[in-house]
Design an enzyme around this catalytic site. Structure first.
Site, PDB file in Angstrom:
ATOM      1  N   GLU A 328       0.842  -1.193   0.000  1.00 15.12           N
ATOM      2  CA  GLU A 328       0.000   0.000   0.000  1.00 15.12           C
ATOM      3  C   GLU A 328       0.877   1.243   0.000  1.00 15.12           C
ATOM      4  O   GLU A 328       1.742   1.394   0.869  1.00 15.12           O
ATOM      5  CB  GLU A 328      -0.903   0.040   1.237  1.00 15.12           C
ATOM      6  CG  GLU A 328      -2.089  -0.876   1.189  1.00 15.12           C
ATOM      7  CD  GLU A 328      -3.101  -0.543   2.282  1.00 15.12           C
ATOM      8  OE1 GLU A 328      -4.285  -0.822   2.071  1.00 15.12           O
ATOM      9  OE2 GLU A 328      -2.709  -0.020   3.337  1.00 15.12           O
ATOM     10  N   CYS A 329       0.674   2.133  -0.939  1.00 15.66           N
ATOM     11  CA  CYS A 329       1.330   3.439  -0.988  1.00 15.66           C
ATOM     12  C   CYS A 329       2.849   3.292  -0.903  1.00 15.66           C
ATOM     13  O   CYS A 329       3.492   2.918  -1.872  1.00 15.66           O
ATOM     14  CB  CYS A 329       0.770   4.353   0.090  1.00 15.66           C
ATOM     15  SG  CYS A 329       1.046   6.106  -0.256  1.00 15.66           S
TER      16      CYS A 329
END
Length: 437
Positions: A328-329
């Site tokens: 994520e990210c």
């Protein structure tokens, strides 16, 4: 004993809500009150400060991303072991997006849904009696949102305090204390918000200074009494994000910290085991785990060190040959080919996906997102929709040739397009998941 609850709100960001909240949490804990913090909206950082102040895990409640049943379930679970819940608002009290009733993401949604009163923090620097007009507007803007009283912040003098207090008392709202201007109470910041509690070199001492200031400046008894008993119907956790596996290898160190507390709580409650490992210490995901999750954080601040972690990269690649890996990210950035840091230096990353990212060529991306999954993955099944958000300054400078991970829309449902990438067992995007849609 039924827990009591109070929302700390303000007209805007930067009013001092976080400092007041942290100080109150520690001050009540000193008194022997079992106090727990909650942050509204998508925010990883402030729950860490709440946990540091109380010694108990924090929680996020997001009325846009979480259905009301999940909000009730999480809030009730958090209240089970508390005498007092202090709920810190994100941004301004009424700030959210246009959505169905009480699904805007604003803290005022929780005030209506749960019947929780608001303690309004007013930054009175640069004004005096005008503070009463602002307080009056908040008290009358929405009859379903109860303003229990005000705290004045950053008053310049005793005369300044008196002018503001008298004007607000005249409109029928109590002022429960005034914090005088003090630069030493300001928390340090960086590009995604406050520096994390775990990174502050003297975090506990700073929290104690905030608590000292609140004890000296605010009427703690009146604030406790302003909180109302927290009695709401039970909810359901069926819209919580399901555990991505039975044994979850979780990247966890200074570069990877952005995982919502409600995820880890739910995963453990569902029987999953979280096994932390540190990429910065050149550790690979343990081979006896069945999925690897690399959360967001600040890999751009540690890119050179990550590039030198050969054991991490090789072990991650070996893990991904047979088992799912999701980023994520910041985790997504590390799964790509390269990461360019703020100084323009390009560092090799894991090369499990083919994109290249840059923090030197910055562009802020911020907002709620609805992600429709394009294949089975750790977030869910193909075709399912997950609600979450994006908040990052880094951007993809070369998209590579991987299959898109999801199709995303904004919080109002307006299509944005394909997001992230997937290759084999590896997936990732800038999207942060909060709850099933």
């Amino acid at each position: 004993m039924t827990a009591r609850a109070l929302i700390i709100g303000a007209p805007r960001s930067g009013s001092g809500k976080t400092s007041v909240t942290i100080g109150l949490l520690r001050a009540f804990a000193r008194r022997g009150v079992k106090v727990r913090g909650i942050k509204t909206g998508p925010d990883y950082i402030d729950p860490g400060f709440h946990a540091a102040a109380t010694g108990l895990p924090g929680l996020n409640l997001d009325s846009w991303a979480m259905e009301p049943g999940l909000l009730r379930h999480l809030a009730n679970t958090h209240a089970e072991s508390a005498d007092l819940l202090v709920i810190e608002s994100a941004m301004g009290l009424f700030d959210g997006i246009r959505s169905e009733p009480n699904r805007s993401g604003a803290a005022s949604d929780l005030a209506r849904l749960f019947g929780v009163p608001v303690l309004l923090v007013l930054d009175v620097s640069g004004q005096s009696q005008t503070a009463a007009a602002i307080a009056y507007g908040f008290a009358h803007y929405d009859p379903q949102v109860s303003i229990a009283g005000c705290v004045l912040n950053r008053a310049g003098s005793e005369r300044h305090r008196t002018l503001c207090t008298d004007a607000i008392n005249d409109i029928g709202l109590p002022v429960l204390g005034t914090v005088l201007r003090d630069p030493t109470l300001i928390l340090p910041e960086r590009h995604l918000g406050l520096v994390q509690a775990s990174e502050h070199p003297e975090m506990d001492a700073h929290i104690n200074r905030l608590a000292d200031a609140m004890e000296a400046s605010l009427d703690l008894d009146a604030i406790f009494n302003a909180a109302r008993p927290f009695e709401i119907p039970g909810g359901s956790n069926d819209r919580a994000l399901a555990p991505p596996g039975q044994r979850i290898a979780l990247a966890q160190d200074a570069a990877f910290t952005f995982l919502y507390p409600h995820h880890t709580h739910h995963w453990r409650a569902a029987g999953a085991e979280l096994v932390p490992f540190s990429p910065l210490d050149d550790e690979a995901p343990p081979a006896d785990c069945d999925v690897c999750w690399i959360p967001g954080g600040y890999p751009e601040l540690h890119a050179g060190r990550l590039a030198a972690c050969d054991n991490f990269r090789m072990g991650l690649a070996q893990f991904a040959e047979t088992k799912p890996v999701h980023g994520e990210c910041g985790g997504y950035m590390v799964l790509g080919e390269t990461l360019e840091d703020a100084d323009g230096v390009t560092h090799r990353m894991a090369s499990l996906l083919s994109h290249h990212t840059s923090f030197a060529k910055r562009k802020m991306n911020l907002g709620y997102r609805q992600a429709t999954l394009l294949s089975n993955c750790p977030l869910g099944r193909e075709g399912e929709t997950v609600r979450g958000h994006e908040f990052h300054y880094a951007r993809v400078v070369s998209p590579g040739d991987d299959t898109p991970f999801a199709m995303i829309a904004d919080g109002l449902g307006k299509p944005i397009g394909p997001s992230g990438g997937r290759r084999g067992h590896v997936s990732g995007s800038f999207f942060h998941a909060i709850a099933a849609g």
